[in-house]
Design a protein around this motif. Structure first.
Motif, short mmCIF file in Angstrom:
data_model
loop_
_atom_site.label_atom_id
_atom_site.label_comp_id
_atom_site.label_asym_id
_atom_site.label_seq_id
_atom_site.Cartn_x
_atom_site.Cartn_y
_atom_site.Cartn_z
N GLY A 109 1.22 -23.48 -12.01
CA GLY A 109 1.43 -22.31 -11.17
C GLY A 109 0.29 -21.32 -11.36
O GLY A 109 -0.38 -21.33 -12.39
N PHE A 110 0.07 -20.48 -10.37
CA PHE A 110 -0.96 -19.45 -10.51
C PHE A 110 -0.62 -18.25 -9.64
O PHE A 110 0.16 -18.34 -8.70
CB PHE A 110 -2.36 -20.00 -10.15
N GLU A 111 -1.23 -17.12 -9.97
CA GLU A 111 -1.08 -15.91 -9.18
C GLU A 111 -2.29 -15.01 -9.39
O GLU A 111 -2.96 -15.08 -10.42
CB GLU A 111 0.20 -15.17 -9.54
N ALA A 112 -2.57 -14.18 -8.40
CA ALA A 112 -3.69 -13.25 -8.48
C ALA A 112 -3.37 -12.03 -7.63
O ALA A 112 -2.70 -12.14 -6.59
CB ALA A 112 -4.98 -13.91 -8.01
N GLU A 113 -3.88 -10.88 -8.07
CA GLU A 113 -3.72 -9.64 -7.31
C GLU A 113 -4.98 -8.81 -7.41
O GLU A 113 -5.67 -8.81 -8.44
CB GLU A 113 -2.54 -8.81 -7.84
N TYR A 114 -5.27 -8.08 -6.34
CA TYR A 114 -6.36 -7.11 -6.33
C TYR A 114 -5.81 -5.78 -5.84
O TYR A 114 -5.00 -5.73 -4.90
CB TYR A 114 -7.50 -7.56 -5.41
N LEU A 115 -6.25 -4.69 -6.47
CA LEU A 115 -5.77 -3.36 -6.09
C LEU A 115 -6.93 -2.37 -6.08
O LEU A 115 -7.79 -2.39 -6.96
CB LEU A 115 -4.68 -2.90 -7.06
N SER A 116 -6.93 -1.51 -5.09
CA SER A 116 -7.90 -0.42 -4.98
C SER A 116 -7.13 0.89 -4.82
O SER A 116 -6.17 0.97 -4.05
CB SER A 116 -8.82 -0.65 -3.77
N ALA A 117 -7.56 1.92 -5.55
CA ALA A 117 -6.85 3.20 -5.52
C ALA A 117 -7.83 4.36 -5.47
O ALA A 117 -8.89 4.32 -6.11
CB ALA A 117 -5.94 3.34 -6.74
N ARG A 144 -3.04 10.51 -2.97
CA ARG A 144 -3.05 9.24 -3.70
C ARG A 144 -2.96 8.11 -2.69
O ARG A 144 -1.99 8.03 -1.93
CB ARG A 144 -1.87 9.19 -4.67
N ASP A 145 -3.97 7.26 -2.63
CA ASP A 145 -4.02 6.14 -1.69
C ASP A 145 -4.20 4.84 -2.46
O ASP A 145 -5.10 4.73 -3.31
CB ASP A 145 -5.18 6.31 -0.70
N GLY A 171 0.82 -1.19 0.00
CA GLY A 171 0.00 0.00 0.00
C GLY A 171 0.86 1.25 0.00
O GLY A 171 2.06 1.20 0.27
N GLY A 172 0.23 2.36 -0.32
CA GLY A 172 0.96 3.62 -0.35
C GLY A 172 0.02 4.79 -0.21
O GLY A 172 -1.18 4.67 -0.47
N ALA A 173 0.57 5.93 0.22
CA ALA A 173 -0.25 7.13 0.39
C ALA A 173 0.63 8.37 0.31
O ALA A 173 1.83 8.33 0.61
CB ALA A 173 -0.98 7.10 1.74
N THR A 174 0.02 9.47 -0.11
CA THR A 174 0.70 10.76 -0.12
C THR A 174 0.93 11.21 1.32
O THR A 174 0.03 11.13 2.15
CB THR A 174 -0.14 11.81 -0.86
#
Length: 201
Positions: free
Chosen positions: A132-140, A114-115, A101-104
């Motif tokens: 093999g497998f991979e998954a990602e979720y992102l919210s901004a 920016r979050d 995660g990140g934030a200003t």
């Protein structure tokens, strides 16, 4: 590099911010010629600042950065900084679970915020295991005084299968919604790939 040993690295310069698993990975370690849309949109960028990489015991890895909040070679006249962190948990061979995660941070002259929050799961790359497998979720969320706040999110899931340790086929489903409050911003993509693994799986 300010300091470096087997478990700790501190550096100052232009590097990738530690947001998402795929975003921090080198190009040679990708299953496809392009990263997923959420990675390209929110995290596949180099910024100038201070970077930390270390290990917190046998099963936990950590990353952190404090940067100028703008892409490489772009001057940040706003004077705001961007703080980011990532934690990797490796409970068993081949399995990686984590969050980033990140934030200003600091005073933003233009009141820019920016979050970003992200979670990921990856399993594979084990000798003798073809699947093999991979998954990602992102919210901004991005906001600025005088402009509407923009909320977006997305995810991807990849499955790959290796044949005879050398030939790998991969499929990815990719979704992104750049603005959840407005229509017409959703993009859904299927991607297929074939890799020849020179050194084997």
């Amino acid at each position: 590099s300010l300091a470096q040993d087997g478990c700790l690295s501190l550096s100052l310069g232009q590097k990738k911010i530690p947001i998402t698993e795929e975003g921090l990975r080198g190009s040679s370690m990708l299953d496809f010629v392009e990263r997923a849309r959420i990675t390209r949109t929110f995290s596949d960028r180099r910024e100038t600042g201070f970077f930390y990489k270390g290990e917190l015991g046998k099963y936990i890895g950590a990353y952190a950065s404090l940067t100028n909040g703008t892409p490489s070679n772009v001057v940040n006249y706003d004077k705001a900084l961007f703080g980011a962190a990532r934690v990797d948990i490796k409970p068993m061979t081949g399995l990686l679970v984590g969050a980033s995660g990140g934030a200003t941070v600091g005073g933003s002259v233009n009141n820019i915020q920016r979050d970003i929050l992200n979670g990921f799961l990856k399993y594979g790359n084990i000798a003798g295991l073809p699947l093999g497998f991979e998954a990602e979720y992102l919210s901004a969320t991005t906001g600025q005084t005088g402009k509407p706040t923009v909320k977006g999110d997305g995810y991807y899931a990849t499955v790959n299968y290796t044949i005879a340790t050398k030939y790998q086929v991969a499929v990815r489903y990719d979704f992104i919604d750049r603005n959840k409050d407005a229509a017409g911003n959703q993009v859904k993509t299927w991607t297929g790939g074939f890799n020849y693994l020179i050194k084997g799986n």
